[in-house]
Each structure stands twice: as structure tokens, then as C-alpha cells.
Write a protein that holds these residues in place. Structure first.
Motif, mmCIF file in Angstrom:
data_model
loop_
_atom_site.group_PDB
_atom_site.id
_atom_site.type_symbol
_atom_site.label_atom_id
_atom_site.label_comp_id
_atom_site.label_asym_id
_atom_site.label_seq_id
_atom_site.Cartn_x
_atom_site.Cartn_y
_atom_site.Cartn_z
ATOM 1 N N ARG A 160 -1.949 5.718 0.054
ATOM 2 C CA ARG A 160 -2.376 4.333 -0.142
ATOM 3 C C ARG A 160 -3.882 4.259 -0.079
ATOM 4 O O ARG A 160 -4.517 5.106 0.554
ATOM 5 N N ALA A 161 -4.442 3.256 -0.735
ATOM 6 C CA ALA A 161 -5.909 3.109 -0.743
ATOM 7 C C ALA A 161 -6.417 3.122 0.697
ATOM 8 O O ALA A 161 -5.891 2.421 1.554
ATOM 9 N N LEU A 213 -2.064 -0.548 -2.972
ATOM 10 C CA LEU A 213 -2.836 -1.563 -2.240
ATOM 11 C C LEU A 213 -4.316 -1.510 -2.601
ATOM 12 O O LEU A 213 -5.186 -1.743 -1.770
ATOM 13 N N ALA A 246 6.991 15.125 6.471
ATOM 14 C CA ALA A 246 7.352 13.874 7.152
ATOM 15 C C ALA A 246 6.504 12.713 6.638
ATOM 16 O O ALA A 246 7.011 11.604 6.451
ATOM 17 N N ARG A 276 7.827 3.517 2.734
ATOM 18 C CA ARG A 276 6.917 2.367 2.777
ATOM 19 C C ARG A 276 6.531 1.878 1.395
ATOM 20 O O ARG A 276 6.231 0.717 1.200
ATOM 21 N N ASP A 315 7.862 9.392 4.769
ATOM 22 C CA ASP A 315 7.477 8.112 5.365
ATOM 23 C C ASP A 315 6.822 7.215 4.308
ATOM 24 O O ASP A 315 7.142 6.031 4.192
ATOM 25 N N GLU A 370 -6.136 5.471 2.817
ATOM 26 C CA GLU A 370 -5.445 6.435 3.663
ATOM 27 C C GLU A 370 -5.715 7.840 3.141
ATOM 28 O O GLU A 370 -5.898 8.033 1.949
#
Lengths: 263, 569
Positions: B527-528, B439, B537, B545, B541, B530
């Protein structure tokens, strides 16, 4: 004529949703809250002892992340259409999806207790906190649907979609609490709910007092600036910043100079 | 002897230095999951101690890379000079400083439960100079630090000499606040509405789309002074809340902020943001090279060590590495708070206490074991190295995106292969998928992972060490440019990182399958915007995604049952 708190909220909330600029800001602020909640709950899932709770929390965290994306996406659409530029921290949120560094998870994000206290709370009280937070969130989103329906259907649709998930969040937390009650921990559950309600009221009070506290603090500091700091300010204006290469002058560092390797 | 270094109020980090070696370094954001967490790195420090096989109470000293009182005096000076326009800054800064930042020693001692006499403070420029020196193979060298603002110094000239095993570090001269080259980068990021988290790398990627046509126009922002020094023309900047923005006069030079409803590469913005960035980068390179020349004249050294947050821009770092007037140039691999944490501890250990230095390496323990219950919809299997490499190679050759986590995340801003997403750089669809997963802005290409021998062919000796750590961009040979078109920037550069261990095996396995060069496109596993993935976990996750099809988590493979069966686990 009596005005209830709920009525007042409806009145103020309606006015807030009418302003397109505030609408973008509010959506971004909700997105930030949901992203904060997602991180919080994902961390709780990683710590959870019971597989059932872990699964619920993982799904809950995924829901919160999806909500954050939905809200951010809607804010982006409104931003694109109206060019209603959000101000301050909101502007940083548009391109990213993380929690901003200065976000206060403890009061503005998920629930009403600092997320760092999750471990000391234990599972039962954490679930009780989630249950109450989700009940409140459901009531809030119902209000938002009421305010946006008919005026901004796309935003209302986002809230309706979030509301469906909130039902699940309430259902699973309630089921877990009932399960514990049936296991003979009814007194513990009741005490946890009482404690969390108290914590919520306390947090609400802090939220109310916070702006008053901040404003009065600012006024005091402004007075200090205009009086006590004034002579330093006037002197400072005469000074100039040093330019070019300047010699490095450092006072002798006694702590480092006296340092000896440990025996 | 065990020392810990910490740095906070930026991307807070901590490290532990045990008998000259660096067994662990970590960022607080890994644990708090807040991007660029500025808090005191308590959790990072605890993790480092555990990774180093020690307890917090075992630390001989904890060194903090900033002197809070000096910084506070600098801020008061700024507030006084700007009177009465600094009222908003005053009202905002004072509660923070008088709250707890000024009493940092007491706060640290209380929160970390350490006796105050074990807490030491080192100025940030000294810490930056120390990390630049002690992460290089140099024993005696000139040191140039071009950093963000902390106490007074922004650009620092220093010299290190080692005689009889004892290193002396002399700070020769400094350009002081507010004349910080960092402010040009900061104001540009704000002007282009790019996030400050990792934003300098975004600037480098955007600059690759532009040219230097505005270079002369920008000259007035940072006038050149005698003897290679520089100063900011403060009329073009607005310093508010410790951050730099362009003033109205500055906007007359750089133009109005671009309309972000269009992409930054959209031609409707004038001047083109990419041209603005590349011209500013060239301006900064020229100023840094002038400072390097002044340093060479003062020291007559043959070797130069570079450090500081401004050099986080890989294009800028590459240019300085290639053109600095020294025989050997080394770039610090850690340039932000992680570097300060390392430098603070290394300074006390090797300069103050005269302890022998070890070889610098960024070590990290393997990721925690993956509990079976964490998997959920996907399945996990323990697998040997050969099986993991074969399964990952099959997925990559089929044009899929996979996640590869070998140890804790990278303390650097750019991935070096510890916790990454991988894709085939020759497959356009795979790269597009990788970009969707991240992203990130469309102009930020993924990095390129190559084996050491292969990428040594591309890089000159000067840039090699930095390039192999992903710190400097390198130019792709013409023969490969068309093939790697999906990851090569318009100016023909890529960010390279060298693969080690199983990742090097994976490169060759993929090359053997699809007949391409031993290269993989790589991006950090998050992700960008984050923070990086730390827990099992979170990893699973993100796998769900992201659309990545396979996760190699230590010695465990995570994927769908059918894929794991096909992989022969």
C-alpha cells in the motif's frame, strides 16, 4: 494534600486533549505507534514456531493496523474540520500509513524493548512483554476515554473500540502465559514477567532522561557554536559557493590505488 | 571475486557482485519494514550474500558509496557560511556526525564483523557514474549524473573509455553543492505536502495534469550559466537540516502552499499545483539538456549514459532521453541508493581492478516457500505454471484485482513485475479497486504492463530500453487511448513495463479471454507509504486487507477454497 502520579497524568492528559491542535498530533502519534506495533507483531508472527501463537499474533497485528487506520482517520477528520495543521512528522503521516523512516520503534512504538531483540527474547518473554504492554495500553486508553468522553464523542468512540481489542490482546497473552505455567514453566513465566517489568521501568527512565539529556546537549552545542565555531563562521561568511562547472579535484585515494585482485 | 556494494542514509541498499554478475540486490526496508529505511543495510547485505551463495566472511571487499569525511567537511562549510542562522542545523547535525557517521569504517567493521582493510569508500557521484555505465551496453561513453547531495558534487560530467578490456572513468567537471537540481524537486514535494517516499513519481503523475504556463516565471529559481552550467538562486530556497524548502521570496514565485483539505487537482488552488510541477519539470529538463550539450562538446562522444536521483521522475527522464544531443542515450535502471550500491561495487571491480564486466540483469531468487499454516482463512495450493496463469487470467478477465509475486520485491522505485498487483486496464471498476487497494493519491495512475513486442510499437528507439523498464513515460497511440482511459494520464502518457516469463503468458491469456489488447494495469504489491511485501505472512495479510481475490506466490496459489477448486488445482 497528596498528588498521585495517576492524578497528575489525569490532570495533564485532560489539558492535552483540550487543545485541538495537540489532539490531532496525539492521534497521529498514537497511529504511528499502532502502525509500528503492527509491523513488529506481523514480523513476530512470521517467525513464530507455534501455530496457535502465530494465529493470535496475526490477528493482533491486524487489530493494530486497524487501530492505526481508525486513529489516522479521526485525526484527518479533526484536521479537516478545524484546519489544525499538525506540525513536524505528523504532517507526513496524513497521506501515508507506513512507519516513518526516522521512527524509533525501540522505545516509542510497541512495548518497551527493541523489536530487533524479538528473536533473542524467545516466545515466552516476548509474550510476557506483550502482556504487560497491553495491560498498560488498556489503562492508557481508559484514561483517554475519560478525557474525551463528553467533549469529543467521536474520538472517545474510537478509543472505546480500541479498548475492546485490548481486552482480547490481554486475554490471549494471559492465556498463553497460564498455559506455559500449567506446563511446569511457572518459574520461567514469573522470571520473564519480572524481567519485562524491569525493562519497562528502565525504558520509562530513559524516556524521562532523554529530553533532559537532549536539552543539555543542545545547550552545550549552542555554546560551542557561539564560541569555538564563531571564527569559522565569520570566515565562512566571507567565502562564496563555487558556481558553474568546477574542476574535479580529488586527493589520491591510497586505499583504491593500492588495491590488487585477491590471489 | 565477490564484492558487495552498500549505500545508506537514504533508501539503504546493498548488492553483491560475483565475477562481474549481479546475482542479488536488496533494500533494507524489505527486512526492517520501515519505509525508506536509512539504516546501514546489514540485513539486506546478509540476504544478498545468501542469494549469491556466499557468506559475509567470503566477501573480498565491501564498498560503501560515500566518503563520510568529505560529506562532513561539506556540511561544516555549509554551517560556517550560514553563520549564525545555522545554529539549529549545527545542534542537530553534530551529534549525528560525531556519534557514528564520521567513524563509519569502524562502525561497519564492527557491525558486519569484517576486517577494516576489506572496507572501501567511493564518492557517490563516481558510484552513480559507474552504475550508469555498467548497467548500459556502452563501452565508451559520456556520462551525466544529476543527483541528490552527498559530498560536494550535485551534477557531474564524466567520460568512460575502454581500451584493451580496461575501463577508465574520468570525472571531467561538476556543479557543486548547494546548486542542486534535486533541491527544486525536494522543495516542490514539501511545498505540495507530498511524502518524500516515492514522491518524485507522484510529481510526474501530477505534472501530467498541468501545462508549462509558469515556465518563464520559474526561470529565476535556477539561472542558466555559461557552458550549460546552472546555479540555484539561493535567495529563493531555505536549506534546513540538509533539506531544501522554498523561502519567503521563493513563495512569491511559486505561490502559497496549496490547501490540502482540497485535492491537488482541485481548481481552488492558485497557481494550480499541476501547472507548477509541469513548469518545474520543463525547467529541469532544459537545464539537464544544457549540461548534456556541454558534455557532448567536451567529449565528442556518440553515446550518453544518464544517472542520478533527479532522473527518477519518469516524465523528465523521457524528455531527456528523447532530446539529448547524442546518437544513443541510456538511462540507469537504478538511480537511488540501490544504484549507488551497484555502482560502488562495479567501479572497484571493473575500473580499479580491471575485472571483465558481465551483462547487467536484475536477478532475484524466488520467494520463500509458503507454509500451509500461514494461510489461515484462505487456502493455498501448489500449481503448475499453466494452472497459475489460467486461474489468474480468469480472475483478471472477471474484473478482479490479483497479486502476483514471482521473486523478491523490486529494488527500483517502480515495479518491474516481480511483486505486483494486477488488473484489467480496460475495466474501470477493476482500476478503481486497484487504486483503492493502493490508497494512493487519485492522480497517480497504475503502470501498464505489456509484452515487449507490443510496447516496442509505441516507443521510439531512444526511449525503448528505459520505457520497457518503467523508467520513462511514453505516449499511448490515439487508437488505444480511449480504451485505456482508466490508466492514461491527461497528457496521453503511461508508464510502461515489459512483461517477461509467466507474466507475458498471463497477458496473452487475459487478452484471449476478453478480446482486449495484451496489456495489464500494474502496481507494486504494497500500500502507498508501506514498505514492500517480503514474507509470506505479510503477503497473505495484505491479500486479506486489500480485497485482491487471488495471490500467486511463486508456484503457489492462495485464494478461497471455492476459487481454487474452480481453478482446477
Amino acid at each position: 494534600m497528596t498528588i498521585s502520579i495517576g492524578g497528575l497524568r489525569r490532570l495533564v492528559g485532560g489539558a492535552l486533549w483540550r487543545n485541538p491542535r495537540r489532539r490531532v498530533q496525539r492521534l497521529l502519534s498514537f497511529a504511528r505507534t499502532e502502525a509500528g506495533g503492527a509491523a513488529d507483531i506481523a514480523a513476530a508472527a512470521a517467525d513464530a514456531d507455534s501455530p496457535e501463537l502465530r494465529q493470535h499474533l496475526q490477528r493482533h497485528a491486524a487489530d493494530e493496523r486497524r487501530h492505526a487506520a481508525l486513529l489516522r482517520g479521526r485525526a484527518q477528520q479533526l484536521f479537516d474540520v478545524g484546519n489544525t495543521a499538525p506540525t513536524s512528522a505528523g504532517a507526513d503521516l496524513l497521506p501515508s500509513s507506513g512507519i516513518p523512516a526516522d521512527a524509533e520503534l525501540s522505545l516509542t512504538d510497541h512495548g518497551f524493548l527493541p523489536s530487533a531483540r524479538r528473536r533473542e527474547l524467545g516466545e515466552l518473554r516476548y509474550v510476557a512483554m506483550l502482556y504487560l504492554a497491553e495491560c498498560q495500553a488498556k489503562a492508557d486508553f481508559e484514561l483517554h476515554v475519560l478525557h474525551t468522553a463528553g467533549r469529543d464523542e467521536a474520538t472517545a468512540a474510537v478509543f472505546r473500540s480500541i479498548l475492546r481489542d485490548e481486552e482480547y490482546h490481554i486475554a490471549y497473552t494471559r492465556a498463553l502465559l497460564r498455559g506455559w505455567e500449567q506446563q511446569g514453566r511457572a518459574r520461567e513465566v514469573r522470571a520473564a514477567l519480572r524481567e519485562m517489568r524491569r525493562a519497562r521501568r528502565h525504558a520509562a527512565l530513559l524516556r524521562c532522561l532523554g529530553p533532559i539529556n537532549r536539552t543539555s546537549g543542545r545547550i552545550v552545542l549552542a555554546v560551542v557554536y557561539a564560541t569555538l565555531f564563531l571564527p569559522f563562521g565569520l570566515l565562512g561568511r566571507l567565502g562564496r559557493h563555487g558556481r558553474g562547472w568546477l574542476a574535479v579535484r580529488r586527493a589520491g585515494d591510497d586505499a583504491l590505488a593500492a588495491l590488487e585482485p585477491p590471489a | 571475486m565477490i564484492l558487495a556494494g552498500t549505500a545508506a542514509f537514504g533508501r539503504s541498499s546493498a548488492c553483491v557482485l560475483r565475477d562481474g554478475a549481479l546475482p542479488a540486490i536488496a533494500c533494507e526496508e524489505w527486512f526492517s519494514q520501515r519505509k525508506d529505511d536509512p539504516a546501514i543495510p546489514e540485513q539486506a547485505l546478509a540476504w544478498c550474500c545468501t542469494a549469491a551463495g556466499a557468506r559475509l566472511q567470503d566477501l573480498d571487499w565491501l564498498v560503501f558509496a560515500e566518503k563520510p569525511v568529505q560529506r562532513f567537511i561539506r556540511i561544516l562549510g555549509h554551517l560556517a557560511r550560514g553563520f549564525p542562522c545555522t545554529l539549529p542545523d549545527f545542534v542537530r547535525a553534530l551529534p549525528i556526525w560525531l556519534g557514528d557517521r564520521l567513524w563509519l569504517k569502524t562502525t561497519l567493521a564492527a557491525r558486519l564483523r569484517l576486517p577494516p582493510e576489506r572496507l572501501l569508500f567511493v564518492e557517490r557521484p563516481v558510484a552513480q557514474a559507474a552504475t550508469a555505465l555498467f548497467s548500459s551496453p556502452c563501452r565508451s561513453a559520456a556520462i551525466l549524473v544529476v543527483d541528490a547531495t552527498s559530498e560536494w558534487a550535485t551534477t557531474t560530467l564524466a567520460e568512460a573509455r575502454t581500451d584493451g578490456g580496461r575501463t577508465r572513468l574520468s570525472m571531467l567537471a561538476e556543479v557543486q553543492y548547494p546548486h542542486a537540481l534535486w533541491f527544486v524537486q525536494e522543495a516542490l514535494l514539501h511545498h505540495l505536502q507530498l511524502p518524500e517516499a516515492g514522491g518524485v513519481r507522484w510529481l510526474a503523475a501530477l505534472g501530467a495534469h498541468g501545462d508549462e504556463r509558469l515556465r518563464q516565471q520559474l526561470e529565476v529559481l535556477v539561472p542558466h550559466l555559461a557552458d550549460g552550467a546552472h546555479a540555484l538562486d539561493l535567495r529563493h530556497f531555505r536549506l534546513r537540516h540538509g533539506r531544501a524548502r522554498f523561502s519567503r521570496r521563493g513563495h512569491a514565485i511559486v505561490g502559497a502552499p496549496p490547501d490540502r483539505r482540497h485535492g491537488l487537482l482541485d481548481g481552488s488552488n492558485a497557481p494550480r499545483p499541476a501547472d507548477l510541477v509541469r513548469s518545474a519539470q520543463r525547467l529541469l529538463v532544459d537545464r539537464i539538456l544544457a549540461a548534456a550539450e556541454a558534455l557532448r562538446r567536451r567529449t565528442n562522444a556518440r553515446q550518453l549514459c544518464l544517472g542520478g536521483a533527479v532522473l527518477q521522475d519518469p516524465w523528465l527522464a523521457g524528455e531527456v532521453l528523447a532530446r539529448a544531443p547524442f546518437d544513443e542515450v541510456h538511462l540507469a535502471p537504478l538511480q537511488d541508493e540501490a544504484g549507488c550500491a551497484h555502482g560502488a561495487a562495479a567501479y572497484v571491480a571493473h575500473v580499479v581492478l580491471g575485472q571483465p564486466r558481465g551483462d547487467f540483469a536484475l536477478l532475484a531468487p524466488p520467494p520463500p516457500p509458503l507454509p500451509a499454516a500461514a494461510a489461515g482463512e484462505v487456502e493455498l495450493r501448489h500449481a503448475g505454471r499453466a494452472t497459475r496463469v489460467a486461474a489468474a487470467a480468469a480472475a483478471l478477465a472477471a474484473g478482479e484485482v490479483i497479486a502476483w509475486v514471482e521473486s523478491a520485491p523490486e529494488p527500483t522505485l517502480r515495479p518491474i513485475g516481480r511483486s505486483v498487483l494486477l488488473a484489467d486496464p480496460c475495466a474501470a471498476a477493476a482500476i478503481a479497486r486497484l487504486q483503492r487497494v493502493k490508497l494512493s493519491e487519485p492522480f497517480v495512475p497504475p503502470m501498464l504492463l505489456a509484452d515487449q513486442g507490443f510496447c516496442s510499437l509505441w516507443t521510439d528507439a531512444r526511449r525503448r530500453a528505459a520505457a520497457l523498464g518503467g523508467l520513462a513515460s511514453v505516449t499511448v497511440p490515439d487508437a488505444l487511448r480511449a480504451r485505456l482511459g482508466n490508466v492514461v494520464a491527461p497528457d496521453g502518457t503511461v508508464l510502461l513495463a515489459a512483461a517477461r516469463g509467466p507474466l507475458a503468458e498471463l497477458l496473452h491469456a487475459v487478452a484471449a479471454r476478453n478480446g482486449g489488447p495484451p496489456l495489464l494495469a500494474m502496481s507494486s504489491y504494497n500500500r502507498a507509504g508501506e514498505p514492500p511485501v517480503v514474507h509470506a505472512a505479510q503477503a497473505i495479510d495484505l491479500l486479506r486487507r486489500s480485497g485482491a481475490t487471488l495471490l500467486c506466490w511463486g508456484d503457489t496459489l492462495v485464494s478461497s477454497a471455492s476459487r481454487l477448486a474452480a481453478a482446477g488445482t
